[in-house]
Design a protein around this motif. Structure first.
Motif, PDB file in Angstrom:
ATOM      1  N   HIS A  91      -6.441   7.654  12.207  1.00 25.72           N
ATOM      2  CA  HIS A  91      -5.837   8.675  11.423  1.00 25.72           C
ATOM      3  C   HIS A  91      -6.847   9.746  11.069  1.00 25.72           C
ATOM      4  O   HIS A  91      -7.978   9.973  11.470  1.00 25.72           O
ATOM      5  N   GLU A  92      -6.180  10.863  10.742  1.00 27.40           N
ATOM      6  CA  GLU A  92      -6.693  12.191  10.561  1.00 27.40           C
ATOM      7  C   GLU A  92      -8.294  12.381   9.763  1.00 27.40           C
ATOM      8  O   GLU A  92      -8.993  13.172  10.177  1.00 27.40           O
ATOM      9  N   LYS A  93      -8.174  11.557   8.768  1.00 22.79           N
ATOM     10  CA  LYS A  93      -9.486  11.987   7.942  1.00 22.79           C
ATOM     11  C   LYS A  93     -10.035  10.407   7.579  1.00 22.79           C
ATOM     12  O   LYS A  93      -9.555   9.469   7.309  1.00 22.79           O
ATOM     13  N   TRP A 108      -4.019  10.788  14.005  1.00 22.21           N
ATOM     14  CA  TRP A 108      -4.845  11.927  14.683  1.00 22.21           C
ATOM     15  C   TRP A 108      -4.048  12.548  15.819  1.00 22.21           C
ATOM     16  O   TRP A 108      -3.756  11.552  16.750  1.00 22.21           O
ATOM     17  N   GLY A 127      -4.617   9.218  18.488  1.00 23.99           N
ATOM     18  CA  GLY A 127      -4.890   8.234  17.718  1.00 23.99           C
ATOM     19  C   GLY A 127      -4.105   7.077  17.808  1.00 23.99           C
ATOM     20  O   GLY A 127      -4.238   5.949  17.226  1.00 23.99           O
ATOM     21  N   LYS A 163     -12.855  10.580  11.674  1.00 25.65           N
ATOM     22  CA  LYS A 163     -11.309  10.110  11.522  1.00 25.65           C
ATOM     23  C   LYS A 163     -11.416   8.757  10.903  1.00 25.65           C
ATOM     24  O   LYS A 163     -12.464   8.201  10.683  1.00 25.65           O
TER      25      LYS A 163
END
Length: 193
Positions: A91-93, A108, A127, A163
Motif C-alpha cells: 500500500h501507498e504509505k 501502491w 502493489g 510503503k
C-alpha cells in the motif's frame, strides 16, 4: 670519471624503474577500485518488516525483502489467519497507525494502472502481489520475486521504501476496482529503513 658515469647511469635506471613501478601500482590500484565498485553494486540489500494485527484480528507475521542484482525477493510468514486464501498487497504509505490500517492508503500504484493480477498484460498495480493460502492452523507463507521493485533506489515507480505490507481477510478477485474486494486489512507493517 668512470665511477661518476656509472653512478649517474644507476640513478637514471633507478628513477625510470621507480616511475614504472609507480605507474603499474597506480594502474593496479585503479583496477582494484573498479572491482570493488562492481562488488558493491552487486551487494544485497535487505529489509525485515514486522506486521501487527489490525481490524480486531490476531494476524501477525514478518516479511523479508532482499534485493540482489536488480531483483527483489519477498519472503513472508504469517500466523493467526483463518484457513483459506488471503490477499497481500503493498500500500501507498508505511503508516499502520489506524486500527483498521486505512492509514496506509490504497494499493501502491505509481504507474496508474487498473487493479489486476501481477504479470497480466492488461495491467496491475505495482502493489498487487496476489494471494496465498493459510493452513488449518492459521499459518501462511509466500515467496515472490520481481525486477519491478527496488530497495532505496529512489525511482518512485520501483522503490518499495515508504510503503506498507497489508494482509487482507479474504482473497483478491483480481478484477474488482480498485482493490480486488479482498476484505478487511487484518495485518499491517511499514517498509522503512
Amino acid at each position: 670519471m668512470k665511477k661518476i658515469s656509472l653512478l649517474i647511469l644507476g640513478i637514471l635506471i633507478s628513477t625510470t624503474s621507480c616511475k614504472k613501478v609507480k605507474k603499474e601500482t597506480e594502474e593496479t590500484t585503479e583496477e582494484v577500485k573498479e572491482v570493488v565498485e562492481e562488488v558493491k553494486s552487486d551487494e544485497s540489500k535487505k529489509i525485515k518488516v514486522t506486521l501487527e494485527p489490525k481490524s480486531n484480528s490476531n494476524v501477525k507475521g514478518s516479511v523479508v525483502f532482499t534485493e540482489t542484482n536488480g531483483t527483489v525477493k519477498m519472503v513472508a510468514v504469517f500466523e493467526g489467519l483463518s484457513e483459506g486464501e488471503h490477499a497481500i498487497h503493498l500500500h501507498e504509505k508505511a503508516d499502520c497507525s489506524a486500527d483498521d490500517a486505512t492509514s496506509s492508503g490504497g494499493h501502491w500504484n505509481p504507474t496508474f494502472k487498473d487493479h489486476g493480477k501481477w504479470g497480466v498484460e492488461s495491467g496491475y498495480h505495482k502493489g498487487d502481489i496476489g494471494n496465498f493460502t493459510a493452513d488449518a492452523n492459521g499459518n501462511g507463507t509466500l515467496t515472490f520475486s520481481t525486477d519491478e521493485w527496488c530497495i532505496g533506489c529512489g525511482d518512485e515507480t520501483k522503490d518499495i521504501l515508504g510503503k506498507a505490507v497489508i494482509v487482507h481477510q479474504g482473497a483478491d478477485d483480481f478484477t474488482s476496482q480498485p482493490s480486488g474486494a479482498a476484505g478487511a486489512r487484518v495485518s499491517c507493517g511499514g517498509v522503512i529503513q
